[in-house]
Motif scaffolding. Structure first.
Motif, PDB file in Angstrom:
ATOM      1  N   THR A 205     -40.793 -14.208  61.101  1.00 16.44           N
ATOM      2  CA  THR A 205     -42.003 -14.226  61.928  1.00 16.44           C
ATOM      3  C   THR A 205     -43.271 -14.259  61.086  1.00 16.44           C
ATOM      4  O   THR A 205     -44.295 -14.788  61.526  1.00 16.44           O
ATOM      5  CB  THR A 205     -42.037 -13.009  62.854  1.00 16.44           C
ATOM      6  N   CYS A 206     -43.215 -13.677  59.879  1.00 14.33           N
ATOM      7  CA  CYS A 206     -44.346 -13.708  58.952  1.00 14.33           C
ATOM      8  C   CYS A 206     -43.851 -13.224  57.600  1.00 14.33           C
ATOM      9  O   CYS A 206     -42.714 -12.745  57.476  1.00 14.33           O
ATOM     10  CB  CYS A 206     -45.506 -12.837  59.452  1.00 14.33           C
ATOM     11  N   GLN A 207     -44.682 -13.351  56.579  1.00 14.19           N
ATOM     12  CA  GLN A 207     -44.313 -12.921  55.226  1.00 14.19           C
ATOM     13  C   GLN A 207     -45.452 -12.121  54.606  1.00 14.19           C
ATOM     14  O   GLN A 207     -46.620 -12.284  54.975  1.00 14.19           O
ATOM     15  CB  GLN A 207     -43.990 -14.136  54.355  1.00 14.19           C
TER      16      GLN A 207
ATOM     17  N   SER B 204     -41.223  -6.415  43.931  1.00 14.06           N
ATOM     18  CA  SER B 204     -40.668  -7.617  43.299  1.00 14.06           C
ATOM     19  C   SER B 204     -39.155  -7.497  43.158  1.00 14.06           C
ATOM     20  O   SER B 204     -38.634  -6.484  42.696  1.00 14.06           O
ATOM     21  CB  SER B 204     -41.306  -7.826  41.925  1.00 14.06           C
ATOM     22  N   VAL B 205     -38.442  -8.522  43.572  1.00 15.48           N
ATOM     23  CA  VAL B 205     -36.986  -8.599  43.427  1.00 15.48           C
ATOM     24  C   VAL B 205     -36.667  -9.854  42.620  1.00 15.48           C
ATOM     25  O   VAL B 205     -36.912 -10.972  43.077  1.00 15.48           O
ATOM     26  CB  VAL B 205     -36.272  -8.647  44.800  1.00 15.48           C
ATOM     27  N   GLU B 206     -36.185  -9.664  41.406  1.00 14.48           N
ATOM     28  CA  GLU B 206     -35.871 -10.779  40.509  1.00 14.48           C
ATOM     29  C   GLU B 206     -37.063 -11.732  40.362  1.00 14.48           C
ATOM     30  O   GLU B 206     -36.921 -12.950  40.358  1.00 14.48           O
ATOM     31  CB  GLU B 206     -34.641 -11.545  41.013  1.00 14.48           C
ATOM     32  N   GLY B 207     -38.266 -11.161  40.251  1.00 15.89           N
ATOM     33  CA  GLY B 207     -39.465 -11.947  40.018  1.00 15.89           C
ATOM     34  C   GLY B 207     -40.135 -12.499  41.263  1.00 15.89           C
ATOM     35  O   GLY B 207     -41.194 -13.126  41.164  1.00 15.89           O
ATOM     36  N   ASN B 208     -39.556 -12.265  42.445  1.00 16.26           N
ATOM     37  CA  ASN B 208     -40.144 -12.751  43.701  1.00 16.26           C
ATOM     38  C   ASN B 208     -40.626 -11.548  44.509  1.00 16.26           C
ATOM     39  O   ASN B 208     -39.814 -10.709  44.908  1.00 16.26           O
ATOM     40  CB  ASN B 208     -39.093 -13.542  44.491  1.00 16.26           C
ATOM     41  N   ASN B 209     -41.944 -11.465  44.751  1.00 14.82           N
ATOM     42  CA  ASN B 209     -42.479 -10.293  45.453  1.00 14.82           C
ATOM     43  C   ASN B 209     -42.754 -10.556  46.939  1.00 14.82           C
ATOM     44  O   ASN B 209     -43.388  -9.748  47.610  1.00 14.82           O
ATOM     45  CB  ASN B 209     -43.760  -9.794  44.770  1.00 14.82           C
ATOM     46  N   ILE B 210     -42.268 -11.689  47.467  1.00 10.86           N
ATOM     47  CA  ILE B 210     -42.463 -11.994  48.886  1.00 10.86           C
ATOM     48  C   ILE B 210     -41.366 -11.313  49.709  1.00 10.86           C
ATOM     49  O   ILE B 210     -40.194 -11.318  49.334  1.00 10.86           O
ATOM     50  CB  ILE B 210     -42.435 -13.513  49.132  1.00 10.86           C
TER      51      ILE B 210
ATOM     52  N   GLY C   3     -35.876 -22.491  50.577  1.00 11.50           N
ATOM     53  CA  GLY C   3     -36.106 -23.724  49.831  1.00 11.50           C
ATOM     54  C   GLY C   3     -37.282 -23.651  48.887  1.00 11.50           C
ATOM     55  O   GLY C   3     -37.592 -24.616  48.186  1.00 11.50           O
ATOM     56  N   THR C   4     -37.945 -22.501  48.831  1.00 13.13           N
ATOM     57  CA  THR C   4     -39.086 -22.334  47.940  1.00 13.13           C
ATOM     58  C   THR C   4     -39.276 -20.853  47.636  1.00 13.13           C
ATOM     59  O   THR C   4     -38.801 -19.991  48.385  1.00 13.13           O
ATOM     60  CB  THR C   4     -40.380 -22.882  48.577  1.00 13.13           C
ATOM     61  N   ASN C   5     -39.945 -20.564  46.518  1.00  7.18           N
ATOM     62  CA  ASN C   5     -40.288 -19.179  46.191  1.00  7.18           C
ATOM     63  C   ASN C   5     -41.660 -18.800  46.736  1.00  7.18           C
ATOM     64  O   ASN C   5     -42.152 -17.711  46.476  1.00  7.18           O
ATOM     65  CB  ASN C   5     -40.270 -18.974  44.670  1.00  7.18           C
ATOM     66  N   GLY C   6     -42.281 -19.731  47.491  1.00  2.00           N
ATOM     67  CA  GLY C   6     -43.588 -19.471  48.064  1.00  2.00           C
ATOM     68  C   GLY C   6     -43.513 -19.140  49.544  1.00  2.00           C
ATOM     69  O   GLY C   6     -42.428 -18.954  50.108  1.00  2.00           O
ATOM     70  N   TYR C   7     -44.659 -19.085  50.177  1.00  2.00           N
ATOM     71  CA  TYR C   7     -44.739 -18.755  51.602  1.00  2.00           C
ATOM     72  C   TYR C   7     -44.378 -19.971  52.454  1.00  2.00           C
ATOM     73  O   TYR C   7     -44.806 -21.091  52.167  1.00  2.00           O
ATOM     74  CB  TYR C   7     -46.153 -18.279  51.955  1.00  2.00           C
ATOM     75  N   VAL C   8     -43.583 -19.743  53.497  1.00  2.00           N
ATOM     76  CA  VAL C   8     -43.223 -20.814  54.427  1.00  2.00           C
ATOM     77  C   VAL C   8     -43.748 -20.517  55.832  1.00  2.00           C
ATOM     78  O   VAL C   8     -43.613 -21.343  56.738  1.00  2.00           O
ATOM     79  CB  VAL C   8     -41.694 -21.047  54.475  1.00  2.00           C
ATOM     80  N   THR C   9     -44.320 -19.342  56.042  1.00  2.00           N
ATOM     81  CA  THR C   9     -44.924 -18.984  57.323  1.00  2.00           C
ATOM     82  C   THR C   9     -46.253 -18.276  57.048  1.00  2.00           C
ATOM     83  O   THR C   9     -46.626 -18.062  55.889  1.00  2.00           O
ATOM     84  CB  THR C   9     -44.031 -18.032  58.145  1.00  2.00           C
ATOM     85  N   GLY C  10     -46.933 -17.858  58.100  1.00  2.00           N
ATOM     86  CA  GLY C  10     -48.174 -17.136  57.929  1.00  2.00           C
ATOM     87  C   GLY C  10     -47.944 -15.739  57.378  1.00  2.00           C
ATOM     88  O   GLY C  10     -46.843 -15.195  57.457  1.00  2.00           O
ATOM     89  N   LYS C  11     -48.993 -15.162  56.796  1.00  2.00           N
ATOM     90  CA  LYS C  11     -48.903 -13.820  56.240  1.00  2.00           C
ATOM     91  C   LYS C  11     -48.977 -12.780  57.348  1.00  2.00           C
ATOM     92  O   LYS C  11     -49.703 -12.946  58.324  1.00  2.00           O
ATOM     93  CB  LYS C  11     -50.005 -13.572  55.211  1.00  2.00           C
ATOM     94  N   CYS C  12     -48.193 -11.710  57.190  1.00  2.00           N
ATOM     95  CA  CYS C  12     -48.214 -10.614  58.156  1.00  2.00           C
ATOM     96  C   CYS C  12     -49.578  -9.938  58.112  1.00  2.00           C
ATOM     97  O   CYS C  12     -50.210  -9.861  57.054  1.00  2.00           O
ATOM     98  CB  CYS C  12     -47.121  -9.584  57.847  1.00  2.00           C
ATOM     99  N   SER C  13     -50.017  -9.442  59.242  1.00  2.00           N
ATOM    100  CA  SER C  13     -51.281  -8.720  59.279  1.00  2.00           C
ATOM    101  C   SER C  13     -51.167  -7.472  58.430  1.00  2.00           C
ATOM    102  O   SER C  13     -50.128  -6.799  58.411  1.00  2.00           O
ATOM    103  CB  SER C  13     -51.649  -8.341  60.716  1.00  2.00           C
ATOM    104  N   THR C  14     -52.221  -7.145  57.710  1.00  2.00           N
ATOM    105  CA  THR C  14     -52.224  -5.993  56.809  1.00  2.00           C
ATOM    106  C   THR C  14     -52.440  -4.707  57.592  1.00  2.00           C
ATOM    107  O   THR C  14     -53.401  -4.582  58.348  1.00  2.00           O
ATOM    108  CB  THR C  14     -53.330  -6.127  55.748  1.00  2.00           C
ATOM    109  N   SER C  15     -51.555  -3.751  57.405  1.00  2.00           N
ATOM    110  CA  SER C  15     -51.697  -2.461  58.077  1.00  2.00           C
ATOM    111  C   SER C  15     -52.680  -1.574  57.330  1.00  2.00           C
ATOM    112  O   SER C  15     -52.711  -1.561  56.098  1.00  2.00           O
ATOM    113  CB  SER C  15     -50.335  -1.752  58.163  1.00  2.00           C
ATOM    114  N   THR C  16     -53.496  -0.862  58.066  1.00  2.00           N
ATOM    115  CA  THR C  16     -54.433   0.067  57.441  1.00  2.00           C
ATOM    116  C   THR C  16     -53.962   1.513  57.591  1.00  2.00           C
ATOM    117  O   THR C  16     -54.711   2.442  57.368  1.00  2.00           O
ATOM    118  CB  THR C  16     -55.828  -0.075  58.078  1.00  2.00           C
TER     119      THR C  16
END
Length: 260
Positions: free
Chosen positions: A51-53, A58-64, A82-95
């Protein structure tokens, strides 16, 4: 044409939100990191919808970390997107703020864990050092301070370790669990001793999340956690009694629900 191609690509990414798990058993946690409680597990090849990322441990160099449709977070390293980058929108940041344990809690944990400068085996067979730091690697190689530990570094290590359990207690309780800092501290001490996984699956947490009175729940449930290797351990009996006493000590300092 360029706009049409881009729009088609964006559309395909939005639709293709289900991806297979690559690890044999992959934990989905209550937050984006390995310190958060396990909510459920996925098996190899199982498709999960993202739903979001967001960024996390970090797990094996990937912190997503990917938030799934089940409402928990799984390390992107174990999801075949298929990628080490983002494929969806970023999750809203909790305060929301994870409460910090008070000094009474720190003192209680330090007293019952005791200080050991060198690695030793605790009553349940785990390699341990400092103020009850359960080691995850041979000879406690993950500890960033020199061993034998100084007491000063032992206190720093204890503070580092407590953060994990503060996060755990915060993440596994809901808004019906209204706790002051002493009640919260009793739970932090307990989870520090028994582990986040055991705490989360307990009837104690279920009762708190059902809205039962914290001191009643703690007085009923904590005495059940006094066994090691099938035997009642006097040290655990004393610790549970001390945690109950701390919880019953009146304070106006609120801990949970967390401040958002």
């Amino acid at each position: 044409m360029k706009f049409a191609t881009f729009a088609a690509l964006a559309s395909s990414l939005a639709v293709a939100s289900a991806y297979p798990i690559t690890g044999s058993t992959v934990n989905c946690r209550s937050g984006p990191g390995t310190s958060y409680a396990v909510k459920k597990s996925y098996t190899k090849g199982q498709d999960v919808k993202i739903t979001c990322q967001t960024a996390g441990t970090s797990v094996e160099g990937n912190n997503i970390w990917d938030k799934t449709s089940d409402g928990c977070y799984v390390a992107d390293y174990y999801v075949k997107t298929g990628t080490n980058g983002y494929v969806t929108g970023k999750c809203s940041t909790s305060t929301c703020v994870v409460p910090k344990s008070n000094q009474a809690t720190v003192d209680l944990i330090a007293e019952f864990e005791g200080f050991r400068a060198n690695v030793y085996t605790d009553a349940t067979g785990h390699p341990t050092v400092g103020y009850g730091h359960l080691c995850t690697k041979s000879k406690c190689a993950e500890v960033k301070y020199s061993i034998p530990l100084s007491q000063a570094n032992g206190k720093k290590l204890l503070a580092d370790d407590m953060k994990r359990f503060e996060k755990c207690i915060t993440s596994m309780t809901n808004t019906k669990a209204t706790l002051n800092l002493n009640q919260y501290g009793a739970l932090v001490s307990w989870s520090f001793n028994v582990g986040c996984g055991a705490a989360e699956g307990s009837s104690l947490i279920k009762r708190l999340n059902a809205g039962e009175a914290p001191n009643t729940v703690l007085a009923n449930e904590l005495p059940k956690w006094v066994h090691g290797n099938g035997q009642v351990l006097p040290g655990l009996v004393r610790r549970r009694n001390a945690e109950i006493a701390l919880a019953k000590k009146a304070t106006s300092d609120r801990a949970l629900p967390e401040k958002c």
